[in-house]
Design a protein around this motif. Structure first.
Motif, PDB file in Angstrom:
ATOM      1  N   LEU A 168       9.265   2.850   4.561  1.00  0.00           N
ATOM      2  CA  LEU A 168       8.646   3.091   5.863  1.00  0.00           C
ATOM      3  C   LEU A 168       9.349   4.195   6.638  1.00  0.00           C
ATOM      4  CD1 LEU A 168       7.884  -0.614   6.811  1.00  0.00           C
ATOM      5  CD2 LEU A 168       6.234   1.162   6.202  1.00  0.00           C
TER       6      LEU A 168
ATOM      7  N   PHE B  52       0.581   2.246   4.350  1.00  0.00           N
ATOM      8  CA  PHE B  52       0.561   1.136   5.310  1.00  0.00           C
ATOM      9  C   PHE B  52      -0.330   1.466   6.502  1.00  0.00           C
ATOM     10  CE2 PHE B  52       2.950  -1.116   8.878  1.00  0.00           C
ATOM     11  CZ  PHE B  52       2.253  -2.305   8.714  1.00  0.00           C
TER      12      PHE B  52
ATOM     13  N   TYR C  45       5.124  -2.908  -2.140  1.00  0.00           N
ATOM     14  CA  TYR C  45       5.349  -2.481  -0.766  1.00  0.00           C
ATOM     15  C   TYR C  45       4.733  -1.096  -0.539  1.00  0.00           C
ATOM     16  CZ  TYR C  45       8.994  -6.110  -0.904  1.00  0.00           C
ATOM     17  OH  TYR C  45       9.693  -7.293  -1.056  1.00  0.00           O
TER      18      TYR C  45
ATOM     19  N   ARG D 238      -3.339  -0.784   7.462  1.00  0.00           N
ATOM     20  CA  ARG D 238      -3.259  -1.393   8.799  1.00  0.00           C
ATOM     21  C   ARG D 238      -4.572  -1.220   9.555  1.00  0.00           C
ATOM     22  NH1 ARG D 238      -2.104  -4.139  12.705  1.00  0.00           N
ATOM     23  NH2 ARG D 238      -0.195  -4.127  13.931  1.00  0.00           N
TER      24      ARG D 238
ATOM     25  N   CYS E 176       0.037  -6.929   3.663  1.00  0.00           N
ATOM     26  CA  CYS E 176      -0.296  -5.856   2.713  1.00  0.00           C
ATOM     27  C   CYS E 176       0.422  -6.066   1.386  1.00  0.00           C
ATOM     28  CB  CYS E 176       0.088  -4.501   3.290  1.00  0.00           C
ATOM     29  SG  CYS E 176      -0.904  -3.958   4.697  1.00  0.00           S
ATOM     30  N   SER E 177       1.651  -6.547   1.445  1.00  0.00           N
ATOM     31  CA  SER E 177       2.470  -6.652   0.236  1.00  0.00           C
ATOM     32  C   SER E 177       1.925  -7.668  -0.757  1.00  0.00           C
ATOM     33  CB  SER E 177       3.916  -7.001   0.603  1.00  0.00           C
ATOM     34  OG  SER E 177       4.052  -8.376   0.926  1.00  0.00           O
TER      35      SER E 177
ATOM     36  N   TYR F 209       2.600  -5.826   7.543  1.00  0.00           N
ATOM     37  CA  TYR F 209       3.180  -5.249   6.329  1.00  0.00           C
ATOM     38  C   TYR F 209       3.334  -6.312   5.244  1.00  0.00           C
ATOM     39  CZ  TYR F 209       6.144  -2.137   3.529  1.00  0.00           C
ATOM     40  OH  TYR F 209       6.659  -1.351   2.529  1.00  0.00           O
TER      41      TYR F 209
ATOM     42  N   CYS G 230      10.324  -4.302   7.103  1.00  0.00           N
ATOM     43  CA  CYS G 230       9.478  -3.624   8.086  1.00  0.00           C
ATOM     44  C   CYS G 230       9.963  -3.900   9.501  1.00  0.00           C
ATOM     45  CB  CYS G 230       8.026  -4.073   7.923  1.00  0.00           C
ATOM     46  SG  CYS G 230       6.879  -3.276   9.074  1.00  0.00           S
TER      47      CYS G 230
END
Length: 306
Positions: free
Chosen positions: A49, A297, A291, A301, A280-281, A277, A256
């Motif tokens: 990130l 992301f 990741y 998002r 999402c993983s 996050y 994150c």
């Protein structure tokens, strides 16, 4: 910069429709190998990130060691304090993922058990430049306590993820941390209280706050995230996603949160980002490989905000 002081593992992941019973041999559908470990996962998530991350960890003197170090470096993580320990294997984590995307994990600590206060002293000048120290419990407790003291002495915020949970953890040391981040299972082990409902989780969290914790953040999987402090209580609902593999979701959350918090200093905002996050993983297989980087992301998002 974020300092992650903790573990690394080699993940040995088996995907199977059903788990074998005692004495039973079954054929599984798929196998994968990757880099993992709670400390390493959290470091990689933060680095993906865009955070600057330095890692303090130990690898063995086996075939896995150079690959682990190269993996850190591929994400831009500073590895000058990742040292080889002669006579020890690297840590490994056999992971079994069933058809419902639930995982069962064993860990063999290997060289992680050799991470010592001296390693923190050796890294001290670099650690003093950090804005957050992130810790877990896959390394010796004395090293965790030493790192907490180091953070306090140098006015560096400390986040402790009490995983895997240990009843030997000194809650007085946990109270010296700025953030204490268990999942509901770890909360149950540490408090001895039931956590089947949100109300029970709140009561269990309150029992630790009453002992002096500053901020407790309970990750609850499909139920979301609970943040409590002396004057604050916030429940952040989970996102609905098609989960493929939940391995490493808690580490994704912490990485994150750390990356966002060192940038903005806002706990609530960082928790919302971390919650998304982690969601999402779980939509991809593996730990670090699942990741997303910052660009990916941002795209994922947007789907949550529609």
């Amino acid at each position: 910069m974020i300092a992650v002081i903790g573990s690394n593992m080699v993940d040995l992941i088996t995907y199977t429709d059903i788990m074998p019973k005692a004495g039973e041999t079954l054929e599984a559908g798929r196998f994968a190998m990757g880099c993992g470990g709670k400390g390493a996962n959290q470091a990689v998530a933060a680095a993906k990130l865009g955070a600057k991350v330095t890692m303090v960890s130990k690898v063995g003197d086996d075939a896995f060691a150079d690959n682990t170090i190269a993996n850190f470096q591929s994400f831009g993580i500073d590895t000058q304090h990742v040292r080889k320990e002669p006579g020890f294997s690297s840590g490994v984590a056999p992971i079994f993922v069933d058809s419902n995307s639930q995982n069962r994990i064993l860990i063999i600590k290997g060289a992680n058990s050799c991470l010592s206060p001296k390693d923190i002293d050796d890294a001290a000048e670099d650690l003093k430049k950090c804005g957050l120290i992130v810790l877990q419990l896959e390394v010796p407790l004395e090293t965790v306590y030493y790192a907490i003291d180091f953070g306090n002495q140098n006015n560096i915020p400390v986040l402790l993820n009490p995983a895997p949970a240990s009843k030997e953890l000194d809650i007085d040391y946990a109270c010296r941390c700025d953030f204490f981040v268990p999942n509901e299972t770890e909360l149950e082990i540490l408090t001895g209280l039931p956590v089947k409902t949100e109300e029970e989780i709140v009561l269990a969290a309150e029992s630790l706050l009453n002992k002096g914790l500053k901020n407790i953040i309970v990750t609850m999987g499909s139920r979301g995230v609970l943040w409590m402090s002396e004057n604050q209580k916030e429940l952040i609902g989970a996102y609905t996603v098609d989960a493929v593999d939940t391995s490493g979701a808690g580490d994704a959350f912490i990485g994150c949160f750390a990356a966002h918090y060192v940038q903005c200093g806002d706990v609530s905002s960082s928790l919302h980002e971390a919650n998304a996050y982690a969601a999402c993983s779980v939509t991809a297989c593996g730990t670090q490989s699942s990741y997303p980087d910052a660009a990916r992301f941002t795209e994922m998002r947007k789907q949550f905000d529609q």
